[in-house]
Design an enzyme around this catalytic site. Structure first.
Site, PDB file in Angstrom:
ATOM      1  N   TYR A  59       0.704  -1.113  -0.061  1.00 16.14           N
ATOM      2  CA  TYR A  59      -0.057  -0.156  -0.044  1.00 16.14           C
ATOM      3  C   TYR A  59       0.943   1.333  -0.146  1.00 16.14           C
ATOM      4  CZ  TYR A  59      -3.581  -3.237   1.499  1.00 16.14           C
ATOM      5  OH  TYR A  59      -4.319  -4.529   1.750  1.00 16.14           O
ATOM      6  N   HIS A 125       0.292 -12.077   1.114  1.00 21.54           N
ATOM      7  CA  HIS A 125      -0.581 -11.033   0.569  1.00 21.54           C
ATOM      8  C   HIS A 125      -1.281 -11.726  -0.781  1.00 21.54           C
ATOM      9  CE1 HIS A 125      -1.665  -6.519  -0.450  1.00 21.54           C
ATOM     10  NE2 HIS A 125      -2.546  -7.305  -0.482  1.00 21.54           N
ATOM     11  N   SER A 204     -13.108  -5.276   1.676  1.00 21.08           N
ATOM     12  CA  SER A 204     -14.019  -4.648   0.578  1.00 21.08           C
ATOM     13  C   SER A 204     -15.665  -4.913   1.122  1.00 21.08           C
ATOM     14  CB  SER A 204     -13.839  -4.908  -0.654  1.00 21.08           C
ATOM     15  OG  SER A 204     -12.585  -4.553  -0.945  1.00 21.08           O
ATOM     16  N   PRO A 205     -15.789  -4.881   2.411  1.00 18.28           N
ATOM     17  CA  PRO A 205     -17.077  -5.467   2.980  1.00 18.28           C
ATOM     18  C   PRO A 205     -18.242  -4.938   2.586  1.00 18.28           C
ATOM     19  CG  PRO A 205     -16.055  -4.362   4.654  1.00 18.28           C
ATOM     20  CD  PRO A 205     -15.016  -4.530   3.808  1.00 18.28           C
ATOM     21  N   GLY A 207     -18.538  -3.332  -0.727  1.00 13.77           N
ATOM     22  CA  GLY A 207     -18.377  -3.289  -2.133  1.00 13.77           C
ATOM     23  C   GLY A 207     -17.649  -2.255  -2.675  1.00 13.77           C
ATOM     24  N   ARG A 208     -16.533  -1.868  -2.115  1.00 14.46           N
ATOM     25  CA  ARG A 208     -15.550  -0.799  -3.038  1.00 14.46           C
ATOM     26  C   ARG A 208     -16.428   0.394  -3.137  1.00 14.46           C
ATOM     27  NH1 ARG A 208     -10.716  -3.598  -4.145  1.00 14.46           N
ATOM     28  NH2 ARG A 208     -10.751  -5.802  -4.458  1.00 14.46           N
ATOM     29  N   GLY A 209     -17.194   0.676  -2.142  1.00 13.76           N
ATOM     30  CA  GLY A 209     -18.105   2.016  -2.332  1.00 13.76           C
ATOM     31  C   GLY A 209     -19.378   1.847  -2.943  1.00 13.76           C
ATOM     32  N   PHE A 210     -19.570   0.577  -3.582  1.00  8.89           N
ATOM     33  CA  PHE A 210     -21.012   0.404  -4.022  1.00  8.89           C
ATOM     34  C   PHE A 210     -22.146   0.237  -3.265  1.00  8.89           C
ATOM     35  CE2 PHE A 210     -23.924  -2.995  -5.431  1.00  8.89           C
ATOM     36  CZ  PHE A 210     -24.810  -2.259  -6.242  1.00  8.89           C
TER      37      PHE A 210
END
Length: 332
Positions: A59, A125, A204-205, A207-210
């Site tokens: 990162y 990773h 990403s729980p 949904g990556r912002g969805f």
């Protein structure tokens, strides 16, 4: 006094039921926040009772570990520190390298950036398919014996690979994407984790912002935003996926929570061995996410959510073809 969040178990550690994924503060979704804003968010998470902070050598090509080390090292006794090796930046390029010598050298560099003597939970990773998983995990086991890490995790691997790794050394956590719109772990990995006593850490729980419903137009995503290369965020697919939020919104209104909280509460209700690690760059979103621990979903609501959104009605694959070759997860 630090407020208490519900606790869940990862290996020998009791951690907050919702952790913090730190990637967004340095990497992946376009321009990261200013340093002072990132620092403030990390400290606010700690003050709110978050005790699992998740970073990686990849990162920001080390800058995220530096940030976490700078801000949180004075509070090291208050939280469980997770980082990752096996995928990192080399001369400005992302490289997957699971050779034992590389993993050990990466750990040494991470310890310095994180300003600590030991990393509590250290993940591979990505599995480097050119190196037997037994060799990579064997190197991490050496680090446990040397006192440089306390527990071993894996990321984006299948149930079969988890079992092979676990035969070498106990695997405390397996991390992969899991949410209402990403159900791949339900194929085999969740059950394997239950059998082996491995905690499932869901990245990403939301949904990556969805899933929060606030990202309506993907055309404005930053040129360096990794979602631009993800099929689900292609304009046609995304427009179709947005229609799924109507039904989810009805459930959220019925329960009395936001869409983000609904998504996290669904994960928490799936199983006690699941720990979601949402990431954000906004303190208001952090506070909203943590509010999910107070949301209760009954069996009928859980079943309704499974009917409203599932692998059969989500448009687009999780990753593009090139990225898919780098991961080992089961696919529908």
């Amino acid at each position: 006094m630090t407020p208490a969040l519900p606790q869940r178990r990862i290996g020998a550690f009791d951690v907050s039921a919702i952790g913090l994924g730190c990637m967004n503060l340095s990497h992946a979704y376009g321009q990261p926040p200013a340093r002072d804003a990132a620092q403030a968010l990390l400290l606010r998470a700690l003050d709110l009772g978050v005790t699992l902070f998740d970073t990686a050598a990849l990162y920001g090509f080390g800058s995220n570990e530096e940030l976490v080390g700078e801000v949180l090292a004075p509070h090291r006794h208050r939280f469980t520190l997770a980082s990752k090796c096996g995928m990192q930046g080399v001369d400005g390029t992302r490289v997957i390298d699971g050779r034992p010598a590389t993993l050990k050298a990466t750990c040494e560099a991470s310890l310095k950036r994180l300003r600590t003597d030991v990393i509590d939970l250290y993940y591979l990773h990505r599995w480097d398919r050119q190196v037997p998983i037994e060799d990579s995990v064997g190197a991490l086991a050496d680090l446990v014996r040397e006192g440089k890490i306390r527990a071993i995790g894996l990321s984006e691997v299948s149930a079969a690979t988890l079992r092979r790794a676990h035969a070498v050394h106990p695997i405390a956590a397996l991390q992969t994407e899991y949410s209402l719109w990403t159900r791949n772990p339900e194929i085999a990995v969740l059950e394997a984790c239950r059998e082996l006593g491995t905690t499932f850490v869901a990245f990403s729980p939301v949904g990556r912002g969805f899933l929060p419903g606030t990202l309506r137009d993907v055309s404005g995503l930053d040129a360096k935003d990794i979602r631009r290369a993800m099929p689900r965020f292609a304009p046609v697919n995304y427009a179709a996926n947005l229609r799924l939020l109507d039904g989810l919104g009805e459930v959220a209104r019925e329960v009395g929570c936001t869409l983000a909280q609904l998504s996290l509460a669904w994960l928490l209700a799936r199983d006690e061995h699941i720990v979601p690690i949402p990431g954000t760059t906004h303190i208001a979103h952090l506070e909203e996410d943590l509010g999910a621990v107070d949301v209760r979903l009954n069996a009928a609501q859980m079943a309704r959510l499974d009917t409203l959104i599932h692998r059969g009605n989500v448009a687009g694959a999780r990753y593009n073809a090139a990225t898919q070759t780098e991961i080992d997860t089961e696919e529908f």
